[in-house]
Design an enzyme around this catalytic site. Structure first.
Site, PDB file in Angstrom:
ATOM      1  N   TYR A 133     -15.203  -2.057  12.532  1.00 55.66           N
ATOM      2  CA  TYR A 133     -14.795  -1.316  11.330  1.00 55.66           C
ATOM      3  C   TYR A 133     -14.033  -0.043  11.708  1.00 55.66           C
ATOM      4  CZ  TYR A 133     -14.868  -0.173   6.388  1.00 55.66           C
ATOM      5  OH  TYR A 133     -14.482   0.085   5.102  1.00 55.66           O
ATOM      6  N   HIS A 169     -15.981   9.742   6.945  1.00 60.46           N
ATOM      7  CA  HIS A 169     -17.200   8.980   6.696  1.00 60.46           C
ATOM      8  C   HIS A 169     -17.741   8.454   8.015  1.00 60.46           C
ATOM      9  CE1 HIS A 169     -16.804   7.951   2.156  1.00 60.46           C
ATOM     10  NE2 HIS A 169     -16.553   9.211   2.400  1.00 60.46           N
ATOM     11  N   LYS A 209      -8.192  -3.379   7.074  1.00 61.82           N
ATOM     12  CA  LYS A 209      -7.418  -3.371   8.329  1.00 61.82           C
ATOM     13  C   LYS A 209      -5.890  -3.335   8.153  1.00 61.82           C
ATOM     14  CE  LYS A 209     -10.682  -3.320  11.273  1.00 61.82           C
ATOM     15  NZ  LYS A 209     -11.081  -1.931  11.176  1.00 61.82           N
ATOM     16  N   TYR A 241     -20.442  -1.932   0.018  1.00 55.97           N
ATOM     17  CA  TYR A 241     -19.998  -3.327  -0.044  1.00 55.97           C
ATOM     18  C   TYR A 241     -21.182  -4.152  -0.565  1.00 55.97           C
ATOM     19  CZ  TYR A 241     -15.901  -2.337   2.935  1.00 55.97           C
ATOM     20  OH  TYR A 241     -14.712  -1.873   3.437  1.00 55.97           O
ATOM     21  N   PRO A 253      -8.360  -7.702   2.161  1.00 52.68           N
ATOM     22  CA  PRO A 253      -8.673  -6.276   2.305  1.00 52.68           C
ATOM     23  C   PRO A 253     -10.124  -5.947   2.647  1.00 52.68           C
ATOM     24  CG  PRO A 253      -8.239  -6.816   0.004  1.00 52.68           C
ATOM     25  CD  PRO A 253      -7.944  -8.041   0.791  1.00 52.68           C
TER      26      PRO A 253
HETATM   27  P1  RFL Z   1       4.445  -2.401   2.694  1.00 57.16           P
HETATM   28  O1  RFL Z   1       3.557  -1.253   2.373  1.00 57.16           O
HETATM   29  O2  RFL Z   1       4.359  -3.613   1.844  1.00 57.16           O
HETATM   30  O3  RFL Z   1       5.941  -1.838   2.687  1.00 57.16           O
HETATM   31  C1  RFL Z   1       7.070  -2.689   2.714  1.00 57.16           C
HETATM   32  C2  RFL Z   1       8.221  -1.977   2.025  1.00 57.16           C
HETATM   33  O4  RFL Z   1       9.405  -2.766   2.127  1.00 57.16           O
HETATM   34  C3  RFL Z   1      10.102  -2.724   0.884  1.00 57.16           C
HETATM   35  N1  RFL Z   1      11.000  -3.906   0.819  1.00 57.16           N
HETATM   36  C4  RFL Z   1      12.341  -3.847   0.999  1.00 57.16           C
HETATM   37  N2  RFL Z   1      13.169  -2.806   1.226  1.00 57.16           N
HETATM   38  C5  RFL Z   1      14.488  -3.059   1.375  1.00 57.16           C
HETATM   39  N3  RFL Z   1      15.018  -4.324   1.282  1.00 57.16           N
HETATM   40  C6  RFL Z   1      14.229  -5.395   1.048  1.00 57.16           C
HETATM   41  N4  RFL Z   1      14.753  -6.626   0.997  1.00 57.16           N
HETATM   42  C7  RFL Z   1      12.813  -5.176   0.903  1.00 57.16           C
HETATM   43  N5  RFL Z   1      11.749  -5.991   0.664  1.00 57.16           N
HETATM   44  C8  RFL Z   1      10.661  -5.209   0.626  1.00 57.16           C
HETATM   45  C9  RFL Z   1       8.989  -2.706  -0.145  1.00 57.16           C
HETATM   46  O5  RFL Z   1       9.406  -2.186  -1.401  1.00 57.16           O
HETATM   47  C10 RFL Z   1       7.955  -1.786   0.539  1.00 57.16           C
HETATM   48  O6  RFL Z   1       8.149  -0.436   0.183  1.00 57.16           O
HETATM   49  O7  RFL Z   1       4.244  -2.885   4.204  1.00 57.16           O
HETATM   50  P2  RFL Z   1       3.763  -2.115   5.530  1.00 57.16           P
HETATM   51  O8  RFL Z   1       4.570  -0.863   5.716  1.00 57.16           O
HETATM   52  O9  RFL Z   1       3.731  -3.134   6.583  1.00 57.16           O
HETATM   53  O10 RFL Z   1       2.275  -1.605   5.200  1.00 57.16           O
HETATM   54  C11 RFL Z   1       1.218  -2.524   5.042  1.00 57.16           C
HETATM   55  C12 RFL Z   1       0.189  -1.987   4.058  1.00 57.16           C
HETATM   56  O11 RFL Z   1       0.831  -1.636   2.857  1.00 57.16           O
HETATM   57  C13 RFL Z   1      -0.922  -3.011   3.762  1.00 57.16           C
HETATM   58  O12 RFL Z   1      -1.289  -3.686   4.938  1.00 57.16           O
HETATM   59  C14 RFL Z   1      -2.194  -2.346   3.183  1.00 57.16           C
HETATM   60  O13 RFL Z   1      -1.957  -1.802   1.912  1.00 57.16           O
HETATM   61  C15 RFL Z   1      -3.337  -3.346   3.100  1.00 57.16           C
HETATM   62  N6  RFL Z   1      -4.561  -2.794   2.498  1.00 57.16           N
HETATM   63  C16 RFL Z   1      -5.434  -2.015   3.225  1.00 57.16           C
HETATM   64  N7  RFL Z   1      -5.145  -1.689   4.505  1.00 57.16           N
HETATM   65  C17 RFL Z   1      -5.982  -0.859   5.200  1.00 57.16           C
HETATM   66  O14 RFL Z   1      -5.714  -0.573   6.385  1.00 57.16           O
HETATM   67  N8  RFL Z   1      -7.112  -0.305   4.658  1.00 57.16           N
HETATM   68  C18 RFL Z   1      -7.469  -0.576   3.376  1.00 57.16           C
HETATM   69  O15 RFL Z   1      -8.445  -0.011   2.889  1.00 57.16           O
HETATM   70  C19 RFL Z   1      -6.640  -1.496   2.617  1.00 57.16           C
HETATM   71  N9  RFL Z   1      -6.933  -1.794   1.344  1.00 57.16           N
HETATM   72  C20 RFL Z   1      -4.866  -3.063   1.147  1.00 57.16           C
HETATM   73  C21 RFL Z   1      -6.072  -2.549   0.608  1.00 57.16           C
HETATM   74  C22 RFL Z   1      -3.992  -3.792   0.347  1.00 57.16           C
HETATM   75  C23 RFL Z   1      -4.332  -4.026  -0.957  1.00 57.16           C
HETATM   76  N10 RFL Z   1      -3.392  -4.747  -1.715  1.00 57.16           N
HETATM   77  C24 RFL Z   1      -2.891  -4.277  -2.949  1.00 57.16           C
HETATM   78  C25 RFL Z   1      -2.644  -5.815  -1.095  1.00 57.16           C
HETATM   79  C26 RFL Z   1      -6.429  -2.793  -0.701  1.00 57.16           C
HETATM   80  C27 RFL Z   1      -5.588  -3.572  -1.477  1.00 57.16           C
HETATM   81  C28 RFL Z   1      -6.022  -3.886  -2.872  1.00 57.16           C
HETATM   82  C1  PHB Z   2     -10.011   1.201  -0.710  1.00 53.73           C
HETATM   83  O1  PHB Z   2     -10.576   2.307  -0.820  1.00 53.73           O
HETATM   84  O2  PHB Z   2      -8.977   0.927  -1.324  1.00 53.73           O
HETATM   85  C2  PHB Z   2     -10.618   0.156   0.149  1.00 53.73           C
HETATM   86  C3  PHB Z   2     -11.731   0.469   0.917  1.00 53.73           C
HETATM   87  C4  PHB Z   2     -12.297  -0.510   1.728  1.00 53.73           C
HETATM   88  C5  PHB Z   2     -11.751  -1.780   1.750  1.00 53.73           C
HETATM   89  C6  PHB Z   2     -10.642  -2.085   0.990  1.00 53.73           C
HETATM   90  C7  PHB Z   2     -10.061  -1.108   0.187  1.00 53.73           C
HETATM   91  O3  PHB Z   2     -12.332  -2.726   2.525  1.00 53.73           O
END
Ligand code: RFL
Ligand code: PHB
Length: 391
Positions: A385, A72, A297, A201, A293
């Site tokens: 972004y 994109h 980032k 957005y 989110p």
């Molecule tokens: P994770 O993915 O949470 O992975 C951590 C892992 O550790 C495990 N764990 C354990 N394992 C062993 N022993 C223990 N005691 C443990 N405790 C925990 C867990 O089961 C898990 O598998 O962390 P990591 O690797 O730092 O990754 C971070 C990302 O997951 C997170 O920042 C993103 O998902 C945030 N996020 C977004 N980030 C983006 O860059 N672009 C996006 O578009 C974006 N959209 C989002 C998001 C997060 C969202 N939610 C659900 C919080 C949209 C949403 C809705």
């Molecule tokens: C997503 O596609 O999950 C998404 C996209 C943009 C955001 C957050 C989440 O800012």
């Protein structure tokens, strides 16, 4: 058991760290409390910055990403019955973002690690970190109810916001900062083609909405909801009603509906633990910092952290140099705080704050109008972004 780097957590951070270390010939063991199926299907992020895509391709993880990722070159801002496109391509010398689900990144990493003989133990839970102040720290964990011990040179705490690594650092040594927001996001995954060629957005009088996507047949939509809402209060009909009214503010534009296959509510929070190192324990990704989110980032910052960490650990093994380990937190934190600021800014600009009056709502619109007209304001948004890289 023994390894060079014990990694807690098979999220994007822990898995990429294990892969990058292996490219340098450094052994690691990844301990993950959930099953492989669970981590491969957890629906979360979808936006990869250019820098993240470059990192994954350079590390040999680009095959499916380049085939299936959707490139994109902008986003759309919707407000006051108007639509304005921020064109990243023009504003950032051709940079863009790639839409590729976090669970696809995780699947690619797991299959690559396992094919290379890498060790990932699923369904085991790290319970306690030992001697992290010493040169031989270890991780106590349980596998099938039996206690095990993994001795290592370094421990990487990649266990997300609710893991055990951060809390293993003595409280009096922790320096942290946080902010909570008075709303949450309800997200749905939908079997329907995207209704737009870019992410939308929307700032609407009823609150924020986002139209995103995963593939030509799957969309991902979010709406701002109350912090105390639960899924029972959001049957599909109500979700569609809110999405239509917040997004369909432009003449002739309609949101395509489809079967909702996943629904979840996420509270919004900003948090930074600046103590990303304690002795031989290093924190990376959500274990050290989270962002709301709105700026997309979180995963990008998590992957940026482990790229610094793998380089630092490699320099230590290769030349006995501790310099990069000492600088690890500072290198990460410049990007983390940039991401925190941008995510806070986007969140403040687009959401309806329960305590706000019409004055604040007018300020948001004034800023959105300015963003639409001013080249320098749009450039700043675009630059953030697609991902800003400090030298
Ligand atoms: P994770 O993915 O949470 O992975 C951590 C892992 O550790 C495990 N764990 C354990 N394992 C062993 N022993 C223990 N005691 C443990 N405790 C925990 C867990 O089961 C898990 O598998 O962390 P990591 O690797 O730092 O990754 C971070 C990302 O997951 C997170 O920042 C993103 O998902 C945030 N996020 C977004 N980030 C983006 O860059 N672009 C996006 O578009 C974006 N959209 C989002 C998001 C997060 C969202 N939610 C659900 C919080 C949209 C949403 C809705
Ligand atoms: C997503 O596609 O999950 C998404 C996209 C943009 C955001 C957050 C989440 O800012």
């Amino acid at each position: 058991m023994q390894t060079q780097v014990g990694i807690i957590g098979a999220g994007p951070a822990g898995l990429l760290l294990s892969h990058l270390l292996a490219l340098h010939g450094i052994n690691s063991v990844v301990l993950e409390s959930r099953s492989r199926e669970y981590v491969e299907n957890r629906v979360r992020a979808g936006v990869l910055e250019q820098r993240t895509v470059d990192l994954l391709i350079q590390a040999g993880l680009g095959t499916r990403l380049q085939q299936e990722g959707m490139q994109h070159h902008g986003i759309e801002l919707r407000f006051s019955n108007k639509a304005h496109r921020i064109n990243f391509n023009e504003l950032t010398d051709g940079k863009g973002i790639t839409i590729y689900g976090q669970q696809e990144v995780v699947k690619d990493l797991i299959s690559t690690r396992l094919a290379a003989g890498g060790e990932i133990q699923f369904n085991v839970s790290a319970v306690c970190l030992q001697k992290i102040d010493s040169e031989n720290p270890s991780i106590e964990y349980t596998a099938d109810g039996v206690n095990q011990n993994l001795e290592c040179d370094f421990i990487a705490g990649c266990d997300g916001f609710h893991g055990i690594s951060r809390s293993s650092i003595p409280t009096n040594k922790i320096s942290s900062f946080d902010r909570t927001y008075p709303f949450a996001w309800l997200g749905v995954l939908v079997n329907a083609p995207p209704s737009s060629d870019v992410l939308i957005y929307a700032n609407s009088p009823d609150g924020f909405a986002l139209h995103s996507m995963r593939s030509p047949t799957v969309t991902r939509n979010y709406i701002q909801c109350s912090l105390d809402d639960n899924l029972d209060g959001w049957p599909d009909d109500r979700v569609w009603q809110a999405l239509h009214s917040r997004l369909e503010t432009i003449e002739g534009w309609t949101l395509i509906e489809g079967e909702i296959t996943e629904k979840s509510i996420t509270p919004m929070r900003s948090y930074v633990c600046e103590t990303m190192r304690h002795g031989r324990l290093f924190l990376a990704g959500d274990a050290a910092h989270i962002v709301p989110p709105t700026g997309a980032k979180g995963m990008n910052l998590a992957l940026s952290d482990v790229s610094y960490l793998s380089e630092a650990i490699n320099a230590w093994y290769l030349a006995g140099s501790e310099e990069k380990l000492i600088n690890y937190a500072d290198n990460c934190l410049r990007h983390v705080w940039r991401g925190e600021h941008f995510s806070w800014h986007m969140t403040s600009l687009l959401h309806k704050f329960p305590s706000d009056n019409q004055f604040q709502a007018r300020l948001q619109i004034a800023e959105l109008e300015f963003l639409s007209q001013s080249n320098s304001a749009s450039t700043a948004l675009a630059e953030n972004y697609v991902g800003y890289k400090f030298n």
